[in-house]
Write an enzyme that holds these catalytic residues in place. Structure first.
Site, mmCIF file in Angstrom:
data_model
loop_
_atom_site.group_PDB
_atom_site.id
_atom_site.type_symbol
_atom_site.label_atom_id
_atom_site.label_comp_id
_atom_site.label_asym_id
_atom_site.label_seq_id
_atom_site.Cartn_x
_atom_site.Cartn_y
_atom_site.Cartn_z
ATOM 1 N N PRO A 124 15.994 14.892 2.857
ATOM 2 C CA PRO A 124 15.848 16.247 3.097
ATOM 3 C C PRO A 124 15.806 16.272 4.726
ATOM 4 O O PRO A 124 15.491 15.469 5.174
ATOM 5 C CB PRO A 124 14.708 16.622 2.497
ATOM 6 C CG PRO A 124 14.017 15.427 2.196
ATOM 7 C CD PRO A 124 15.311 14.268 1.871
ATOM 8 N N ASP A 125 16.312 17.538 4.998
ATOM 9 C CA ASP A 125 16.175 17.666 6.616
ATOM 10 C C ASP A 125 14.813 18.306 6.952
ATOM 11 O O ASP A 125 13.891 18.352 5.889
ATOM 12 C CB ASP A 125 17.394 18.603 7.213
ATOM 13 C CG ASP A 125 17.333 20.065 6.656
ATOM 14 O OD1 ASP A 125 16.472 20.371 5.828
ATOM 15 O OD2 ASP A 125 18.301 20.765 6.952
ATOM 16 N N PHE A 126 14.629 18.932 8.098
ATOM 17 C CA PHE A 126 13.352 19.542 8.506
ATOM 18 C C PHE A 126 13.229 21.064 7.978
ATOM 19 O O PHE A 126 12.336 21.417 7.125
ATOM 20 C CB PHE A 126 13.109 19.454 9.808
ATOM 21 C CG PHE A 126 12.337 18.245 10.743
ATOM 22 C CD1 PHE A 126 11.745 17.325 9.521
ATOM 23 C CD2 PHE A 126 11.987 18.066 11.695
ATOM 24 C CE1 PHE A 126 10.916 16.331 9.938
ATOM 25 C CE2 PHE A 126 11.244 17.146 12.378
ATOM 26 C CZ PHE A 126 11.108 16.095 11.535
ATOM 27 N N ARG A 127 14.349 21.746 8.506
ATOM 28 C CA ARG A 127 14.314 23.117 8.203
ATOM 29 C C ARG A 127 14.977 23.993 7.373
ATOM 30 O O ARG A 127 14.798 25.170 7.218
ATOM 31 C CB ARG A 127 14.407 23.669 9.818
ATOM 32 C CG ARG A 127 13.484 23.302 10.864
ATOM 33 C CD ARG A 127 13.835 23.596 12.152
ATOM 34 N NE ARG A 127 12.927 23.430 13.015
ATOM 35 C CZ ARG A 127 12.930 22.195 13.665
ATOM 36 N NH1 ARG A 127 13.890 21.162 13.414
ATOM 37 N NH2 ARG A 127 12.068 21.754 14.660
ATOM 38 N N ASN A 198 18.319 11.198 14.067
ATOM 39 C CA ASN A 198 17.983 10.690 12.699
ATOM 40 C C ASN A 198 17.538 9.295 12.736
ATOM 41 O O ASN A 198 17.724 8.532 13.947
ATOM 42 C CB ASN A 198 19.238 10.622 11.664
ATOM 43 C CG ASN A 198 19.684 12.099 11.497
ATOM 44 O OD1 ASN A 198 18.986 12.938 11.890
ATOM 45 N ND2 ASN A 198 20.846 12.175 10.699
ATOM 46 N N ASP A 200 17.126 7.440 9.948
ATOM 47 C CA ASP A 200 17.406 6.920 8.555
ATOM 48 C C ASP A 200 18.381 5.632 8.541
ATOM 49 O O ASP A 200 18.320 5.113 7.538
ATOM 50 C CB ASP A 200 18.005 8.018 7.571
ATOM 51 C CG ASP A 200 19.154 8.594 8.050
ATOM 52 O OD1 ASP A 200 19.976 8.162 8.862
ATOM 53 O OD2 ASP A 200 19.454 9.907 7.979
ATOM 54 N N HIS A 217 15.516 9.204 18.746
ATOM 55 C CA HIS A 217 14.382 9.343 18.255
ATOM 56 C C HIS A 217 13.730 7.926 17.509
ATOM 57 O O HIS A 217 12.792 8.185 16.864
ATOM 58 C CB HIS A 217 14.158 10.587 17.310
ATOM 59 C CG HIS A 217 14.261 11.976 17.836
ATOM 60 N ND1 HIS A 217 14.449 13.234 17.176
ATOM 61 C CD2 HIS A 217 14.409 12.300 19.213
ATOM 62 C CE1 HIS A 217 14.639 14.077 18.132
ATOM 63 N NE2 HIS A 217 14.459 13.391 19.394
#
Ligand code: CNA
Length: 393
Positions: A124-127, A198, A200, A217
């Site tokens: 899932p993403d954040f928003r 990302n 991941d 990040h």
């Protein structure tokens, strides 16, 4: 993790990319770098720019005989020259950009990506409303969504982040078509650099080499104490987190965390390559990000103003929210995998990407070296000097 002086802070506005922090608020399309003479402007103005999506295209990508066989991206004189405004060629953002690529005008693509490129991999993403992490935070028991990546909050209570980390840790998800499209850009010798937010690890897993990738990040690949930065075994940290334990620094007894960059933390040294990369870009591709996190979001405003920017996302974000779009800005809205497949179709790369993806995934599954036999350096050289060779599609 190598630390740079600047930090990722969620509250501080950045006047320029020289003061680099991470913030959850983005700048609104500040003036882009002063235009320099470029024939791209002329090329673009000759081309039809339309909001219409590319008309249906046939899947005519060359089927690659070998996963690792580099295919040159060469100008396709026929298709390029037979695409004047109002011509019968497909139009729309993807067709326009692909014409530039076929003309050989694009050789240094910078890709800027976010969580949207991995939702098709099940992360899932954040928003995104409903499915995004921010909409499903009750289980993490945090006072506000950003707390999960707030270093002070982590210091007080690392459990919410560790719960999330268990879901995000690399190893449980596979790269998808979008990742392999970006790898194909590399194999064609067109990828100057990919800047991803990302964590991941899917870019790395799909075979985009380290020197082409900036994980802005951070990642789970290394770990350290969040207080004294003493390195800690990433594998041991993972084992502890997976077993609902807190890995503890042997030096100061602080909580250890994977080197994912939190709000208020320094960005990796590699991030600062942007100062050299972005001015060299001749196409900026922005994929699957809300452009809400600084300083990353402002990077998109640091390419020359004559450089085309292509947004592939579900909705318009950042500078692409303005109407009309700035000249040289293009977007294709909708599901990212659909858009990227459409783009690959127009470029004639679709079967090649699928073949690459199948071979690579099989090799990963069989635990063999998926990159064995690849000679990315020569592919790069080949396509960069391929102006006079035949078209690749
Ligand atoms: P975000 O703010 O959640 O934005 C994601 C964007 O992608 C949104 O505009 C969505 O509409 C769009 N999107 C999502 N799925 C699709 C799809 N299938 N097709 C088209 N568009 C889609 O995430 P950002 O990346 O902008 O924010 C940066 C944060 C997210 C970074 O700090 C990451 O660490 C963090 N994050 C990373 C991951 C990951 O590594 N996969 C997952 C969740 C969050």
């Amino acid at each position: 993790m190598s630390k740079a002086k600047s930090s990722r802070d969620r509250r501080v506005f950045q006047p320029s990319v020289t003061r680099v922090t991470r913030s959850s608020v983005n700048l609104q399309d500040p003036q882009r770098i002063k235009p320099s003479a470029s024939c791209l402007v002329n090329d673009l103005s000759l081309m039809r720019v339309s909001e219409q999506q590319a008309s249906s295209t046939t899947r005519k990508g060359k089927s690659a005989k070998d996963c690792n066989t580099p295919q040159n991206l060469s100008p396709s004189p026929k298709s390029a020259l037979s695409s004047p405004a109002g011509g019968s060629a497909p139009h729309g953002a993807l067709a326009t950009i692909s014409r530039l690529m076929k003309l050989g005008r694009v050789r240094n693509i910078v890709v800027v990506a976010g969580a949207g490129i991995s939702t098709a991999s099940g992360i899932p993403d954040f928003r995104t409303p409903g499915t995004g992490l921010y909409a499903n935070l009750v289980k993490y028991d945090i006072p506000y969504p950003e707390a999960i990546f707030n270093i002070d909050y982590f210091s007080d209570n690392p459990h919410p982040f560790f719960s999330l980390a268990k879901e995000l840790y690399p190893g449980y998800h596979r790269p998808n078509y979008v990742h392999y499209f970006i790898r194909m850009l590399h194999q064609k010798g067109l990828l100057l650099r990919m800047y991803t937010q990302n964590i991941d690890g899917l870019e790395n897993l799909c075979g985009i080499p380290d020197d082409k990738l900036v994980e802005a990040h951070g990642s789970f690949a290394t770990a350290a104490c969040h207080l004294c930065y003493t390195p800690y075994s990433a594998e041991e940290a993972k084992q502890a987190i997976m077993n609902d334990k807190i890995p503890i620094c042997t030096f100061c007894a602080g909580a250890v965390k994977p080197n994912v960059v939190f709000f208020g933390e320094d960005l990796p040294e590699k991030y600062f390559q942007h100062a050299e990369d972005f001015p060299k870009a001749d196409l900026l591709m922005i994929l699957g990000t809300s452009l809400k996190i600084e300083p990353f979001a402002s990077l998109v405003n640091t390419v020359k103003s004559t450089v085309p920017r292509l947004l592939l996302n579900r909705d318009p974000v950042g500078p692409f929210e303005r109407r009309p779009l700035k000249r040289g800005d293009y977007m294709e809205l909708g599901d990212l995998v659909d858009s990227v497949q459409k783009f690959a179709d127009i470029l004639g790369w679709h079967s090649e990407i699928q073949h690459l993806m199948n071979c690579h995934e099989n090799a990963l599954f069989c635990n063999t070296d998926p990159n064995s036999g690849e000679n990315s350096d020569s592919s790069e050289t080949d396509s960069r000097i391929s102006d006079s060779s035949g078209p690749s599609n």
